[in-house]
Structure formats: C-alpha cells, structure tokens
Design a protein around this motif. Structure first.
Motif, mmCIF file in Angstrom:
data_model
loop_
_atom_site.group_PDB
_atom_site.id
_atom_site.type_symbol
_atom_site.label_atom_id
_atom_site.label_comp_id
_atom_site.label_asym_id
_atom_site.label_seq_id
_atom_site.Cartn_x
_atom_site.Cartn_y
_atom_site.Cartn_z
ATOM 1 N N ALA A 116 0.802 -1.230 0.000
ATOM 2 C CA ALA A 116 0.000 0.000 0.000
ATOM 3 C C ALA A 116 0.830 1.273 0.000
ATOM 4 C CB ALA A 116 -0.945 0.002 1.192
ATOM 5 N N GLY A 117 2.071 1.193 0.420
ATOM 6 C CA GLY A 117 2.873 2.413 0.484
ATOM 7 C C GLY A 117 4.351 2.128 0.611
ATOM 8 N N ARG A 118 5.134 3.176 0.404
ATOM 9 C CA ARG A 118 6.582 2.995 0.462
ATOM 10 C C ARG A 118 7.083 2.833 1.895
ATOM 11 N NH1 ARG A 118 11.045 7.451 -1.544
ATOM 12 N NH2 ARG A 118 12.905 6.300 -0.882
ATOM 13 N N LEU A 119 6.521 3.622 2.838
ATOM 14 C CA LEU A 119 6.961 3.559 4.230
ATOM 15 C C LEU A 119 6.176 2.479 4.953
ATOM 16 C CD1 LEU A 119 8.600 4.700 6.608
ATOM 17 C CD2 LEU A 119 6.772 6.381 6.953
ATOM 18 N N LEU B 288 11.573 0.102 5.393
ATOM 19 C CA LEU B 288 11.051 -0.684 6.505
ATOM 20 C C LEU B 288 11.566 -0.130 7.827
ATOM 21 C CD1 LEU B 288 9.518 -3.183 7.540
ATOM 22 C CD2 LEU B 288 11.631 -4.508 7.212
ATOM 23 N N VAL B 289 10.638 0.281 8.680
ATOM 24 C CA VAL B 289 10.971 0.784 10.013
ATOM 25 C C VAL B 289 10.409 -0.206 11.020
ATOM 26 C CG1 VAL B 289 10.756 2.680 11.658
ATOM 27 C CG2 VAL B 289 10.892 3.167 9.201
ATOM 28 N N ASP B 290 11.284 -0.860 11.753
ATOM 29 C CA ASP B 290 10.891 -1.909 12.695
ATOM 30 C C ASP B 290 10.890 -1.343 14.113
ATOM 31 O OD1 ASP B 290 10.393 -4.196 14.094
ATOM 32 O OD2 ASP B 290 12.122 -5.314 13.346
ATOM 33 N N LEU B 291 9.704 -1.162 14.677
ATOM 34 C CA LEU B 291 9.568 -0.624 16.028
ATOM 35 C C LEU B 291 9.298 -1.719 17.057
ATOM 36 C CD1 LEU B 291 7.508 2.627 15.341
ATOM 37 C CD2 LEU B 291 9.990 2.304 15.422
ATOM 38 N N ALA C 85 18.252 -6.157 9.530
ATOM 39 C CA ALA C 85 18.720 -5.188 8.528
ATOM 40 C C ALA C 85 19.272 -5.900 7.306
ATOM 41 C CB ALA C 85 19.780 -4.272 9.147
ATOM 42 N N VAL C 86 20.092 -6.918 7.541
ATOM 43 C CA VAL C 86 20.651 -7.703 6.430
ATOM 44 C C VAL C 86 19.521 -8.382 5.659
ATOM 45 C CG1 VAL C 86 22.096 -9.668 5.831
ATOM 46 C CG2 VAL C 86 22.860 -8.048 7.601
ATOM 47 N N TRP C 87 18.581 -8.951 6.399
ATOM 48 C CA TRP C 87 17.409 -9.623 5.818
ATOM 49 C C TRP C 87 16.634 -8.666 4.921
ATOM 50 C CZ3 TRP C 87 12.186 -8.594 6.334
ATOM 51 C CH2 TRP C 87 11.287 -9.625 6.052
ATOM 52 N N PHE D 248 16.410 -0.070 5.693
ATOM 53 C CA PHE D 248 15.974 -0.530 7.017
ATOM 54 C C PHE D 248 16.357 0.459 8.108
ATOM 55 C CE2 PHE D 248 16.647 -2.807 11.029
ATOM 56 C CZ PHE D 248 15.443 -3.490 11.156
ATOM 57 N N LEU D 249 15.432 0.647 9.028
ATOM 58 C CA LEU D 249 15.656 1.482 10.195
ATOM 59 C C LEU D 249 15.041 0.763 11.390
ATOM 60 C CD1 LEU D 249 16.820 4.391 10.771
ATOM 61 C CD2 LEU D 249 14.443 5.170 10.741
ATOM 62 N N ASP D 250 15.829 0.610 12.433
ATOM 63 C CA ASP D 250 15.302 -0.010 13.654
ATOM 64 C C ASP D 250 14.924 1.087 14.643
ATOM 65 O OD1 ASP D 250 14.844 -2.610 15.048
ATOM 66 O OD2 ASP D 250 16.135 -1.674 16.549
#
Length: 275
Positions: A46-49, A74-77, A89-91, A99-101
C-alpha cells in the motif's frame, strides 16, 4: 502499541493502511479512517513507508515472509536485541528494502502527545531517517543514534535496564514502610524528588568510565557505600524485609572493595558485570 502508533498518524492526517494478525483488532482503526488490509503483503504493497510493531523479532519474520519489500522503507519498532536488528537489517536489504530499527521509549498513552516526553530511538539507514523524519516525529520525539542498526535496540535495553534498577529500589523502599502507619501516597513524593535529585550522578559515573579514572570526582567512595549497606541490611531485618533485591549488587560492591579500590565510586562495578 501498534494501535497507538496508527492512531497518531491518522490523527495527523496521514493515509494509513493497517494489518493485524488478529483482524478484529483493526476495526477501531477502520472507524477512524484507516484502510484495513487483508494480509501483511497487501499492507506492505500500500505504500513505500512500512512500519512494523509486533510482539518480537520472530513475529516480524513470520509476518513479512513472502512479502515484496523491494523499494520499500522498513521501520521496525518491535522491541528486540541489537543482534535481532542487525540480522533483520541484512534480511531487509537482501529483499531490496532500506531498514531502520526503532526503540520506543514510551507507553501507548504517550504516543502522539508532544507534551508526554515520549520519544523513539532510531538506528540504521540515515537516508531513510532523514527522508521520513517529519512523519516519524508524529509518534514522538526522534533521536537518531547511529548507522549501526543494533544501536537503537542497545540504547533501548540499556535504558530499560536503568529503569528496572530504579523500580527495584522503589519496591524495596515501599516494603520498608509496609508495616508502619505511613501512607505510601505520602511517601511517594519524597521518593520521586529524591530519585530526581540523585539521577544526575549518572554523569559522574559516565565521566569516570570514559576517563578510566574511577577515583577523581567521587561523591561517595566505595568504602563508605559498603559500610552503608550494612546499616541498610540491619534496618531491613528490623522491618522484616528481605534484602534479596539488593544482595547481588552489594556482593559486587564488596568484591570490588576487596580487590583494593576503597577510594573509587561505583563505576568499577561496571567492569565486574562484563563477562
């Protein structure tokens, strides 16, 4: 937490597509204007973010397995370990995503409330962070802590460890009063003010650890502190309170003193914790 995050972005006027492993939990967000996806893959498309906030890192892998992440941010919270974030991140990068954690330093009611003091730590792609910074800031304050994807999780767990230590002391403090005619609500303001006054001593420990000199600028030396713990033990015994919560740290302090460091502060105990 995921619901609180989605509500914040909806409240700020952002278009939001949501997916929940338990479909019924997405219904309140639909009522607020969210589009409910039938699958994680549909939500990602549905979206880029793409923001993910699930139970643990394994849940993230299960939810996103088979989704097309190419070209996505991908922002993983999800709360996890530094190692989880580095592996994720590698995945993500292998699947064509930046990737951003993130480590959320808030509870759900604080999300989206600028006055709450809540914030989110981020690490990983600096370009991703800068591009989406304003959007991410809707959820809470943003603090970027480095390109290493594991740093946000490391800061998060370290800060939570500090909090756990403080509340260990809070619980023991209330136990000391439990059998007396002292209202906990009357004592609590004194406790809060005392902890706030002492918290800046963390700067003293930090400076000593950076310099490697554990004696300069010491406010309370180890010899005095160990002597003080003996009084605390006796007082606890008088009140019928176990010292089980404090025994491990007191033993480490005694060990450091026995190793010949009476003029240090508590910074040397950090070295004893390293395995």
């Amino acid at each position: 937490m995921g619901t609180a995050l989605a509500r914040a972005w909806l409240g700020a006027g952002h278009p939001v597509t949501v997916w929940n492993r338990t479909a019924a939990r997405a219904a309140p967000l639909a009522a607020k204007g969210a589009t409910v996806a039938a699958s994680a893959a549909e939500a990602v498309a549905a979206g880029r973010l793409v923001i993910v906030c699930l139970l643990d890192d394994a849940s993230v892998g299960d939810a996103l397995d088979g989704t097309d992440l190419a070209g996505r941010d991908l922002v993983d919270l999800t709360t996890g370990t530094p190692g989880d974030a580095r592996s994720r991140a590698v995945w993500a990068e292998r699947r064509g995503a930046r990737f951003l954690d993130g480590g959320i330093m808030a509870v759900p009611p604080m999300i989206g409330d600028p006055s709450s003091g809540g914030y989110v730590l981020y690490s990983g792609s600096a370009e991703l962070f800068e591009e989406h910074r304003e959007t991410l800031a809707v959820a809470g304050g943003t603090t970027y802590v480095g390109a290493d994807p594991g740093f946000a999780g490391l800061y998060d767990i370290a800060l939570l460890s500090g909090l756990d230590g403080v509340f260990t002391g809070v619980l023991h403090a209330f136990a000391m009063l439990r059998r007396e005619d002292i209202a906990p609500t009357a004592f609590a303001p004194l406790l809060v003010d005392w902890l706030a006054a002492m918290a800046p001593l963390a700067h003293e420990v930090a400076g000593q650890l950076e310099s490697g000199d554990y004696r300069t600028g010491v406010t309370s030396n180890l010899a005095m502190m160990v002597t003080g713990t003996r009084t605390m033990r006796r007082a606890a015994k008088e009140q019928g309170v176990t010292t089980e919560l404090f025994t491990p740290i007191w033993r480490l302090m005694e060990l450091r003193l026995a190793q010949g460091h009476p003029d240090e502060g508590s910074a040397g105990v950090v070295d004893l914790l390293l395995t």
